[in-house]
Scaffold this active site. Structure first.
Site, short mmCIF file in Angstrom:
data_model
loop_
_atom_site.label_atom_id
_atom_site.label_comp_id
_atom_site.label_asym_id
_atom_site.label_seq_id
_atom_site.Cartn_x
_atom_site.Cartn_y
_atom_site.Cartn_z
N VAL A 91 99.97 32.89 11.22
CA VAL A 91 99.18 32.36 12.33
C VAL A 91 98.29 33.45 12.94
O VAL A 91 97.56 33.17 13.88
CB VAL A 91 100.09 31.77 13.43
CG1 VAL A 91 100.87 30.59 12.90
CG2 VAL A 91 101.04 32.82 13.99
N ALA A 138 93.21 36.32 14.46
CA ALA A 138 92.24 37.10 15.22
C ALA A 138 92.49 38.58 14.97
O ALA A 138 93.62 39.02 14.82
CB ALA A 138 92.34 36.78 16.71
N LYS A 175 84.05 37.65 16.27
CA LYS A 175 84.78 37.77 17.53
C LYS A 175 84.24 38.96 18.31
O LYS A 175 84.20 40.08 17.81
CB LYS A 175 86.28 37.95 17.25
CG LYS A 175 87.11 38.23 18.49
CD LYS A 175 88.56 38.55 18.13
CE LYS A 175 89.34 39.00 19.35
NZ LYS A 175 90.72 39.38 19.02
#
Length: 531
Positions: free
Chosen positions: A57, A60, A88
């Site tokens: 998961v 980022a 990002k």
């Protein structure tokens, strides 16, 4: 490929590296070793089982990943497209300082230092003189993120776009697949199957081999444990021990679920972290879906209520069943024990509030390569590696604790608990220096630079009482003029950049993303699209 006709000059050289476990950590190690240990005599084997799932998961990242990808020689546009990635520029924090408040932790610096005085010190004095915007207005990355813009600076760029620092969001499973496709053609051997036993060498207790469920025996000189929270080698076999951070980081559960994007054409160029009653929720936009998760403390929220809370907050249709994860914040007492080096979740875990999980893997790989042993396993090399990793973990630990400690929230038992808790001495010293005159000092292997501490402290309402006396030696009007010139330069530059979605479609199109490519308005000569 092993060249038996070209033996190593060192007769003790490592000949066989065995990586136990795949996923992001395993394939990052495999790709790095394929690139950096391409010496003709070191054989790299990765053992994984498709039956064993990965946490997967962590979507980022932070800017140092660019260096890892460049070391491998990866094409950035191809990497982003292959992983359904987005760019990002930082993290937006909601409801952390107090309910209803929002701030942004950007990549890169705030403004420019003046005559040796840190920019935030200039800002502190100027804010005392007159109403001015938040410090985010002096960050190129924050201003671009607030306007949904993105651009990659050309090598010869002269405008403030050079100060736009970035990282990535991506699908972690696709990144592992991408690195596997990189590593296998470069000589890494993948073995499919489950490991049944770990075989220790008599005498010194080093790992000698692993035996598969079907009876195959895989011998190695150096073993890399990427087996996840379990730590098949580092803990089950070597009983290394674990130092818990739970007294400061009490969150011990997470539930994750992907959902449809609310606006597939314009994914946000930032991660969002929203504080909830007993933890916080992440929001990570990819090209094909939104990653969502709730990190929480089981003392204050049940698994069932956490799942319901997350599902009720989704911005689009859920694309899979929620996945529950249990963890304890902390690290192995030794990330390198005997001839085993643990990476990823096998080495420790700090909740992903500042997207550091993949960086910890990258950092450990870089340090291992710099201290790469031979079969004599010099204790000095192992000790130095463990010292550096300990310092890095504790640095990240303190920065994550900061977010909880400096909250002003008193609306739930969880927030009262973390606001009132004692913190490590290393963090307490930093906070004492900050509260007086906004002083910050970076030491050792600290990952987070002064602008990061400034962003969180000011963003959560922890303003110092004053500023450094050196600021008062600078002319007030000249400082005010310089600040305004910098602020307008960032804003003007941001508004000339393409939108994040336009940049993605031009530079790194994904087969899962919309294919129409509009022409960006007001293009700048300082940003580049497709490479």
């Amino acid at each position: 490929m092993i060249d038996s006709a070209n033996p190593p000059a060192n007769p003790h050289a490592i000949r066989r590296v065995v990586i136990v476990g795949g996923g992001t950590a395993g394939w990052m190690a495999a790709a790095a070793f394929a690139r950096l240990l391409n010496n003709g005599y070191t054989q790299i084997t990765l053992v994984e089982s498709e039956e064993i799932g990965t946490v997967g998961v962590g979507e980022a990242t932070i800017p140092p990943l660019l260096n890892f990808n460049r070391m491998l020689g990866l094409d950035e546009n191809g990497f982003v497209a292959a992983t359904s990635g987005t760019f990002k520029l930082g993290i937006e924090f909601r409801d952390w300082g107090a309910l209803g408040e929002t701030y942004f932790h950007p990549f890169g610096n705030h403004g420019h230092d003046l005559q040796g005085v840190h920019f935030h010190q200039l800002w502190l004095r100027e804010r005392n003189r007159r109403p001015i915007p938040s410090v985010e207005a002096w960050s190129m990355s924050a201003v671009a993120a607030a306007n949904g813009k993105f651009g990659r600076a050309r090598d010869d760029a002269q405008s403030p776009v050079r100060e736009l620092f970035y990282a990535f969001h991506f699908d972690a499973s696709l990144y592992a697949r991408y690195l596997r496709d990189y590593a296998e053609p470069r000589g890494v051997t993948r073995i499919e199957g489950r490991i049944a036993t770990v075989d220790l060498r008599s005498g010194d207790g080093f790992v000698e081999s692993v035996t598969m469920a079907d009876g195959r025996r895989i011998e190695g000189d150096l073993f890399i444990d990427c087996s996840g929270f379990r730590g098949l080698l580092i803990e089950d076999a070597l009983e290394t021990g674990y130092d818990s951070y739970a007294q400061w980081l009490p969150c011990d559960r997470a539930v994750a679920v992907p959902c449809a994007l609310p606006d597939p054409r314009e994914p946000s160029p930032f991660t969002r972290a929203t504080a909830r009653d007993a933890g916080w929720q992440w929001r990570i936009p990819l090209q094909h879906r939104m990653g969502n998760g709730l990190v929480y403390c089981s003392d204050h929220l049940s698994d069932e209520d956490a799942e319901a809370q997350l599902l009720a907050s989704l911005e689009g249709e859920a694309l899979a069943a929620p996945r529950r994860i249990r963890f304890e914040a902390g690290r192995r007492r030794q990330c390198w024990n005997r001839n085993v080096v643990a990476l990823g979740l096998a080495s420790g875990f700090i909740e992903p509030l500042e997207s550091t999980s993949i960086h910890l893997v990258q950092s450990a790989i870089q340090r291992l390569v710099a201290l790469f042993p031979d079969r004599r396993f010099d204790p000095a090399e192992r000790t130095e590696f463990n010292r550096q990793m300990r310092d890095l973990y504790e640095d990240i630990r303190d920065f994550i604790i900061l977010h909880y400690k400096v909250t002003r929230r008193d609306d739930t038992p969880f927030w009262n608990r973390v606001r009132e808790m004692s913190v490590p001495d290393s963090l307490a010293r930093k906070l004492d220096l900050w509260r007086g005159k906004g002083r910050l000092f970076r030491e050792g292997y600290e990952l987070f630079t002064n602008p990061s501490w400034v962003a969180v402290c000011l963003g959560q309402g922890l303003a110092p009482e004053g500023w450094e006396p050196a600021v008062d030696a600078l002319d007030e009007d000249k400082v005010a003029g310089a600040l305004e010139q910098i602020r307008r330069g960032y804003l003007d530059t941001a508004m000339r950049l393409p939108t994040h979605g336009d940049f993605l479609r031009a530079a790194a199109p994904s087969p899962l993303a919309p294919t129409t490519v509009p022409t960006p308005s007001r293009p700048s000569d300082d940003w580049s699209g497709a490479a």
